[in-house]
Write a protein that holds these residues in place. Structure first.
Motif, short mmCIF file in Angstrom:
data_model
loop_
_atom_site.label_atom_id
_atom_site.label_comp_id
_atom_site.label_asym_id
_atom_site.label_seq_id
_atom_site.Cartn_x
_atom_site.Cartn_y
_atom_site.Cartn_z
N VAL A 147 0.83 -1.20 0.00
CA VAL A 147 0.00 0.00 0.00
C VAL A 147 0.86 1.25 0.00
CG1 VAL A 147 -0.22 -0.15 2.52
CG2 VAL A 147 -1.84 1.24 1.22
N LEU A 148 0.46 2.23 -0.81
CA LEU A 148 1.10 3.55 -0.85
C LEU A 148 -0.02 4.58 -0.93
CD1 LEU A 148 2.60 1.54 -3.16
CD2 LEU A 148 4.27 3.39 -3.08
N THR A 149 -0.18 5.37 0.10
CA THR A 149 -1.19 6.43 0.08
C THR A 149 -0.48 7.78 0.15
OG1 THR A 149 -1.47 6.32 2.49
CG2 THR A 149 -2.96 5.01 1.13
N SER A 150 -0.80 8.62 -0.81
CA SER A 150 -0.20 9.96 -0.92
C SER A 150 1.33 9.89 -0.91
CB SER A 150 -0.68 10.86 0.24
OG SER A 150 -0.48 12.21 -0.08
N VAL A 151 1.86 8.91 -1.66
CA VAL A 151 3.31 8.78 -1.83
C VAL A 151 3.71 9.19 -3.24
CG1 VAL A 151 5.25 7.16 -1.87
CG2 VAL A 151 3.51 6.95 -0.10
N PHE A 152 3.10 8.57 -4.24
CA PHE A 152 3.41 8.91 -5.64
C PHE A 152 2.87 10.29 -6.02
CE2 PHE A 152 3.81 4.21 -7.06
CZ PHE A 152 5.10 4.17 -6.53
N THR A 153 2.06 10.88 -5.17
CA THR A 153 1.62 12.26 -5.40
C THR A 153 2.71 13.26 -5.02
OG1 THR A 153 0.59 12.25 -3.20
CG2 THR A 153 -0.82 11.75 -5.09
N LEU A 178 -2.38 -1.46 -3.49
CA LEU A 178 -3.31 -0.33 -3.50
C LEU A 178 -2.48 0.94 -3.42
CD1 LEU A 178 -6.65 0.06 -1.62
CD2 LEU A 178 -4.97 1.91 -1.55
N VAL A 179 -2.62 1.79 -4.43
CA VAL A 179 -1.81 3.00 -4.50
C VAL A 179 -2.66 4.18 -4.92
CG1 VAL A 179 -1.12 2.37 -6.85
CG2 VAL A 179 0.25 4.04 -5.61
N THR A 180 -2.38 5.36 -4.38
CA THR A 180 -3.14 6.54 -4.75
C THR A 180 -2.30 7.47 -5.62
OG1 THR A 180 -2.54 7.87 -2.79
CG2 THR A 180 -4.45 6.41 -2.60
N PHE A 181 -2.99 8.12 -6.54
CA PHE A 181 -2.39 9.08 -7.47
C PHE A 181 -3.30 10.28 -7.62
CE2 PHE A 181 -0.10 5.33 -9.04
CZ PHE A 181 1.11 5.85 -9.48
N PHE A 182 -2.78 11.32 -8.25
CA PHE A 182 -3.58 12.32 -8.93
C PHE A 182 -3.42 12.01 -10.41
CE2 PHE A 182 -2.51 15.01 -5.11
CZ PHE A 182 -3.79 15.01 -4.58
N LEU A 183 -4.50 11.60 -11.06
CA LEU A 183 -4.46 11.20 -12.46
C LEU A 183 -5.01 12.31 -13.35
CD1 LEU A 183 -5.76 7.52 -12.20
CD2 LEU A 183 -3.39 8.27 -12.52
N LEU A 184 -4.48 12.38 -14.57
CA LEU A 184 -4.97 13.32 -15.57
C LEU A 184 -5.42 12.57 -16.81
CD1 LEU A 184 -2.24 16.15 -15.36
CD2 LEU A 184 -4.49 16.09 -14.25
N GLN A 257 -8.05 11.13 -3.20
CA GLN A 257 -7.15 10.86 -4.31
C GLN A 257 -7.67 9.70 -5.14
OE1 GLN A 257 -3.13 10.41 -2.86
NE2 GLN A 257 -3.10 12.43 -1.88
N ASP A 258 -7.11 9.55 -6.33
CA ASP A 258 -7.47 8.43 -7.20
C ASP A 258 -6.83 7.14 -6.68
OD1 ASP A 258 -8.75 10.24 -9.10
OD2 ASP A 258 -6.72 10.86 -9.63
N VAL A 259 -7.61 6.09 -6.58
CA VAL A 259 -7.13 4.81 -6.05
C VAL A 259 -6.98 3.81 -7.19
CG1 VAL A 259 -7.66 2.87 -4.52
CG2 VAL A 259 -8.25 5.21 -3.82
N ILE A 260 -5.78 3.20 -7.28
CA ILE A 260 -5.53 2.20 -8.30
C ILE A 260 -5.12 0.89 -7.62
CG2 ILE A 260 -4.17 1.57 -10.35
CD1 ILE A 260 -3.65 4.46 -10.88
N ILE A 261 -5.66 -0.21 -8.12
CA ILE A 261 -5.27 -1.53 -7.65
C ILE A 261 -4.34 -2.13 -8.70
CG2 ILE A 261 -6.02 -3.81 -6.89
CD1 ILE A 261 -6.96 -1.50 -5.10
N LEU A 262 -3.10 -2.43 -8.30
CA LEU A 262 -2.10 -2.97 -9.21
C LEU A 262 -1.89 -4.46 -8.96
CD1 LEU A 262 0.68 -0.21 -8.96
CD2 LEU A 262 -1.17 -0.38 -10.65
N THR A 263 -1.64 -5.18 -10.03
CA THR A 263 -1.27 -6.59 -9.94
C THR A 263 -0.08 -6.85 -10.85
OG1 THR A 263 -2.83 -7.20 -11.69
CG2 THR A 263 -3.61 -7.36 -9.42
N VAL A 264 0.58 -7.97 -10.63
CA VAL A 264 1.69 -8.37 -11.49
C VAL A 264 1.13 -8.92 -12.79
CG1 VAL A 264 3.69 -9.91 -11.74
CG2 VAL A 264 3.19 -8.84 -9.52
#
Length: 265
Positions: A147-153, A178-184, A257-264
């Motif tokens: 999990v990363l919340t408000s890290v990649f932002t 689970l990671v959060t971004f600001f997406l465009l 923030q925008d929430v993305i679920i990542l998988t391999v």
């Protein structure tokens, strides 16, 4: 300076809470909380709920919390993870890690916290160590949930690129991140142009935009297509994207923030 100002501002409240014993043992003083806003305990419970529902976290799961701060997620997880489960967290702000080790790890030995000294315009200017070179201190395919919340932002693209590669390395093949971004994207940019979004990322660069050109890591938004290419390069894919409340495109957002679920892949 920012962290010191917060300690001073909240000192009367924190002192009162200490004297009257109004604060729970594993809830830090308000003046020490350096990430997020609002109710510390409520936010932690909300984040844990997201992990259980969308990242399928189980009580015996192995969790990695990147940018763990001062234990916002760790605190509620102490009541969810069982003895077979484990939690690893790291952050670049040493005061937060010291507090977590003293108040959480001392009671829950399967919860471990590491201070990683990396440079960041917003949180740490006392080192020249760069995130783009950092290797996560964990073995391959170890974690069920990352999990990363408000890290990649708050990270520039080359740093994010390295972290994505590290995430793909340490996450189990069936794991989720689970990671959060600001997406465009076109719909979100239209919201910004019409003044309907809460933030305006007006300083454009190739693949990303800044809110403040002087403090580039204050807040960063990534073009969806640019991020998708970065994920693909590092062997990851977006299983789901949940747009946040900041842009106004989603009437019932999961989070600000925008929430993305990542998988391999």
């Amino acid at each position: 300076m920012r962290l010191t100002a917060r300690r001073i501002y909240y000192y009367p409240v924190d002192l009162c809470d200490t004297i009257l014993r109004k604060r729970e043992d594993m809830i830090p003083p308000k003046g020490m909380v350096f990430i997020g806003s609002g109710d510390f305990k409520k936010q932690g419970l909300h984040l844990m709920d997201l992990l259980i529902k969308y990242a399928r976290l189980k009580p015996d799961g192995q969790v990695l919390d990147i940018g763990c701060g001062i234990g916002r997620l760790a605190v509620p997880l102490t009541g969810y993870l069982n003895k077979k489960g484990s939690y690893e967290g790291f952050d670049i702000v040493k005061k937060g890690i010291d507090w977590c080790n003293k108040h959480i790890s001392s009671r829950f030995p399967n919860f471990r916290f590491l201070h990683i000294d990396l440079k960041n315009d917003l949180y740490n200017l006392q080192t020249d160590n760069e995130a783009k070179h950092f290797v996560f201190p964990y073995r391959d395919k170890l974690f069920d949930c990352i999990v990363l919340t408000s890290v990649f932002t708050h990270m520039i693209p080359e740093d994010v690129d390295n972290y994505l590669g590290q995430i793909a390395r340490v996450m189990k093949p069936e794991g989720k991140c689970l990671v959060t971004f600001f997406l465009l994207n076109p719909a979100i940019e239209k919201q910004m142009q019409e003044g309907k979004a809460k933030f305006d990322f007006c300083h454009r660069h190739k693949g990303y935009s800044l809110m403040d050109k002087k403090v580039k890591e204050a807040n960063i938004a990534f073009d969806e297509s640019y991020l998708s290419a970065m994920l693909d390069k590092n062997g990851l894919k977006a299983e789901a994207i949940h747009y946040g409340g900041w842009s106004g495109v989603e009437p019932n957002p999961l989070d600000f923030q925008d929430v993305i679920i990542l998988t391999v892949k």
